[in-house]
Write an enzyme that holds these catalytic residues in place. Structure first.
Site, PDB file in Angstrom:
ATOM      1  CE  LYS A 127      -3.762  -2.457   2.217  1.00 18.92           C
ATOM      2  NZ  LYS A 127      -4.436  -2.873   3.434  1.00 18.92           N
ATOM      3  CD  GLN A 154      -3.264  -4.198   6.612  1.00 15.30           C
ATOM      4  OE1 GLN A 154      -3.275  -3.233   5.853  1.00 15.30           O
ATOM      5  NE2 GLN A 154      -3.720  -5.382   6.240  1.00 15.30           N
ATOM      6  CG  ASP A 181      -9.960  -0.107   4.371  1.00  9.17           C
ATOM      7  OD1 ASP A 181      -9.747  -0.301   3.154  1.00  9.17           O
ATOM      8  OD2 ASP A 181      -9.238  -0.544   5.277  1.00  9.17           O
TER       9      ASP A 181
END
Ligand code: NAP
Length: 283
Positions: free
Chosen positions: A50, A94, A117
């Protein structure tokens, strides 16, 4: 019939290049912050990926690496500082977290306008009401992008999604419903899965079991999307679809790797850019 193998890597490169060109013209670059807690080796690879992708398109990338023993208060405080920092446009926590931390205590603490997200309740709620959230979860959004790129019409199609997680199956079913598909959302308690998948024009497997979807579970010419990322004992990555047999029966198929995975990262970058624009009043 032999399926067209969809090149997710190529589609993602195209999207990332488009964003890179737009970012070149910005004086202040978008900034993505990734919070990583503990020492999960798979997570470390994902976080590095990422970070690299964000840098490649010209974003600033910050990784907040916290030790395994981080307390609830420490993690909450890290999130809050990033929420308050006007230089940060997207925040990603994460997952999975170490066992003593419950993701439910944290995902809703990320400001909805920085929730890259799209996992927090505000954004998920908007999605389920058919309204526009600040961000749509990356994997489902990436799968829609595949359909768009391959010019696969969704309206009126019967689609079986196998797996009802909050990050893939559920938001995907909402998005497909909005596209006027008829969605069957299957899970481990589904009794007649094979009958349901066999009548479906599109089957999407997000189960987490290597080779779960077999050739006798789809109809001739079905479109098959493989979300699974499973690591076998010798480290090889496999999908949830029995690729070698299904490729001979489906009309389209995504491989693993280089299928849905690259799209997920491309959508993370795309979401960061979209949030940046909203925060800067450029929308
Ligand atoms: P998850 O939270 O573990 O959910 C798995 C789902 O599969 C659950 O809904 C479960 O049903 C269902 N399931 C399990 N066994 C089943 C069976 N025998 N028949 C029917 N359904 C069954 O998984 P996830 O986070 O959604 O991830 C799924 C897979 O996608 C994993 O391999 C993951 O690594 C991968 N993934 C890939 C990407 C990408 O970018 N490509 C992104 C995210 C995830 P219940 O709800 O009844 O337990």
């Amino acid at each position: 019939m032999t399926a067209k193998i969809i090149n997710g890597k190529e589609i993602s490169e195209k999207i990332l290049n488009e964003i890179k060109i737009k970012v070149e013209n910005l004086d202040i670059k978008p900034t993505l912050a990734v919070i990583s807690v503990g020492n999960n080796s798979a997570s470390e690879i994902y976080v590095r990926n990422k970070e690299n992708r964000a840098k490649e398109v010209g974003f600033n990338s910050i990784v907040k690496k916290l030790p395994e023993e981080t307390s609830k208060d420490e993690l909450l405080s890290t999130i809050e500082k990033l929420n308050q920092n006007p230089d940060i446009n997207g925040i990603l926590l994460q997952l999975p977290l170490p066992k003593h931390l419950n993701e439910k205590d944290f995902l809703d603490k990320i400001s909805p306008i920085k929730d890259v997200d799209g996992f927090n309740t505000y954004n998920a709620g908007k999605l389920f009401k058919g309204e526009t959230p600040y961000a749509i979860p990356c994997t489902p959004k990436g799968i829609l992008k595949i359909f768009e790129e391959e010019k696969i019409e969704l309206e009126g199609k019967t689609i079986t999604v196998i797996g009802r997680s909050n990050i893939v199956g559920k938001p995907l079913s909402a998005l497909l419903t909005m596209k006027n598909a008829t969605v069957i959302l299957a899970h481990s308690k589904t009794k007649n899965l094979k009958e349901l998948s066999k009548i479906s024009d599109i089957v999407i497997a997000a189960v987490g079991k290597s080779g779960f979807l077999k050739e006798d579970m789809i109809k001739e010419g079905a479109i098959v999307i493989d979300v699974g990322i499973n690591r076998d004992n010798d480290g090889k990555i496999t999908g949830d679809v029995d690729f070698d047999t299904i490729v001979k029966k489906a009309s389209f198929i995504t491989p693993v790797p280089k299928g849905v995975g690259p799209l997920t990262i491309a959508m993370l970058i795309s979401n960061t850019y979209e949030l940046y624009k909203i925060q800067k009043g450029l929308e």
